[in-house]
Design a protein around this motif. Sequence first.
Motif, PDB file in Angstrom:
ATOM      1  N   CYS A  10      27.628  81.061  23.550  1.00  0.00           N
ATOM      2  CA  CYS A  10      27.422  81.748  24.833  1.00  0.00           C
ATOM      3  C   CYS A  10      27.828  83.215  24.742  1.00  0.00           C
ATOM      4  N   SER A  11      28.809  83.513  23.910  1.00  0.00           N
ATOM      5  CA  SER A  11      29.315  84.880  23.783  1.00  0.00           C
ATOM      6  C   SER A  11      28.238  85.860  23.334  1.00  0.00           C
ATOM      7  N   VAL A  12      27.227  85.358  22.637  1.00  0.00           N
ATOM      8  CA  VAL A  12      26.141  86.249  22.197  1.00  0.00           C
ATOM      9  C   VAL A  12      24.805  85.926  22.877  1.00  0.00           C
ATOM     10  N   LEU A  13      24.539  84.651  23.145  1.00  0.00           N
ATOM     11  CA  LEU A  13      23.228  84.274  23.669  1.00  0.00           C
ATOM     12  C   LEU A  13      23.062  84.564  25.154  1.00  0.00           C
ATOM     13  N   LEU A  14      24.155  84.470  25.916  1.00  0.00           N
ATOM     14  CA  LEU A  14      24.023  84.650  27.363  1.00  0.00           C
ATOM     15  C   LEU A  14      23.606  86.074  27.715  1.00  0.00           C
ATOM     16  N   SER A  15      24.235  87.057  27.076  1.00  0.00           N
ATOM     17  CA  SER A  15      23.886  88.449  27.384  1.00  0.00           C
ATOM     18  C   SER A  15      22.453  88.759  26.971  1.00  0.00           C
ATOM     19  N   GLU A  16      21.982  88.135  25.904  1.00  0.00           N
ATOM     20  CA  GLU A  16      20.589  88.330  25.500  1.00  0.00           C
ATOM     21  C   GLU A  16      19.625  87.687  26.495  1.00  0.00           C
ATOM     22  N   ALA A  17      20.067  86.601  27.110  1.00  0.00           N
ATOM     23  CA  ALA A  17      19.205  85.884  28.043  1.00  0.00           C
ATOM     24  C   ALA A  17      19.127  86.564  29.407  1.00  0.00           C
ATOM     25  N   ILE A  18      20.251  87.066  29.904  1.00  0.00           N
ATOM     26  CA  ILE A  18      20.263  87.581  31.288  1.00  0.00           C
ATOM     27  C   ILE A  18      20.787  89.007  31.409  1.00  0.00           C
ATOM     28  N   GLY A  19      21.134  89.630  30.283  1.00  0.00           N
ATOM     29  CA  GLY A  19      21.657  90.997  30.316  1.00  0.00           C
ATOM     30  C   GLY A  19      23.174  91.013  30.234  1.00  0.00           C
ATOM     31  N   PRO A  20      23.733  92.006  29.550  1.00  0.00           N
ATOM     32  CA  PRO A  20      25.182  92.028  29.304  1.00  0.00           C
ATOM     33  C   PRO A  20      26.043  92.146  30.551  1.00  0.00           C
ATOM     34  N   LYS A  21      25.637  92.941  31.533  1.00  0.00           N
ATOM     35  CA  LYS A  21      26.470  93.112  32.723  1.00  0.00           C
ATOM     36  C   LYS A  21      26.538  91.822  33.535  1.00  0.00           C
ATOM     37  N   ARG A  22      25.403  91.177  33.716  1.00  0.00           N
ATOM     38  CA  ARG A  22      25.401  89.924  34.473  1.00  0.00           C
ATOM     39  C   ARG A  22      26.161  88.845  33.707  1.00  0.00           C
ATOM     40  N   ALA A  23      25.975  88.797  32.386  1.00  0.00           N
ATOM     41  CA  ALA A  23      26.684  87.800  31.579  1.00  0.00           C
ATOM     42  C   ALA A  23      28.190  87.984  31.681  1.00  0.00           C
ATOM     43  N   GLN A  24      28.646  89.221  31.589  1.00  0.00           N
ATOM     44  CA  GLN A  24      30.079  89.473  31.670  1.00  0.00           C
ATOM     45  C   GLN A  24      30.624  89.111  33.045  1.00  0.00           C
ATOM     46  N   GLU A  25      29.861  89.392  34.082  1.00  0.00           N
ATOM     47  CA  GLU A  25      30.317  89.037  35.432  1.00  0.00           C
ATOM     48  C   GLU A  25      30.515  87.532  35.559  1.00  0.00           C
TER      49      GLU A  25
END
Length: 250
Positions: A141-156
């Motif tokens: 998830c640490s790498v795939l989530l930001s690729e899927a939905i964008g880094p700012k939304r993933a971090q939130e």
Amino acid sequence: MYQDILYSVEDGIAILTINRPKVLNAIRLQTYHDIIAALKESDSNDQVKVMVITGAEGRFSAGNDLSDLLPGAALQALNQCVIDVFDALAGFSKPLILAQEGVAVGIACNMLLHADIAYAGQSTRYSLPFAKIGVTSEGACSVLLSEAIGPKRAQELLLTGRFFTADEAERWGLITAKVEDGKALETALNTAKELLKNSQDSIIAIKKLGKAEGHHERVNKAVKAELELFTELLETKETQARINQVLKRG
């Protein structure tokens, strides 16, 4: 053969149902073993063309069973199961469809990043509550989530651990579509039946081409890096206190 899941194959479709409804289908060590075995069986069985994963009694899964994270638990065995289940998901060669209802928390939410198609009942709620209990993300998830939905939304989502809705998941592309509550499995099976009409060699080739070069190895590397930090944090007094607090509430 299986203790914590139901598994069946009919007309080319394998259905895996996480079956611990009394604990919202929380995933314990045995559940991991069962899921891994079913994934491997489905991938190697020529009679299986499509796999659907769902949860029993209107709940997908509350994520990891937190009692497995307490002192004295078989943490090394659990870590290996996490490595193995995401290795199996990353390397799964056939279409994988999720049918989610109720809740999908932690690893159950992360499965979206490894599925080809996913449907959710409109009331389904998702969460990645790792920071709330004092650990790190898992399942790459640490790498795939930001690729899927964008880094700012993933971090939130990761930093707050808040619940988010099927509406949000659909809008961000984490699920294929939200459907009427109670209809996720029916919708997934209807899609699976449509896939059976197509060339299976073509489907496998399309799925393979849809993954970035080195995807499988990249997932495994990320999972192991996450687990190293996860284990370090798990040993701290703060994290154990947070886990115990959640267990007392639950």
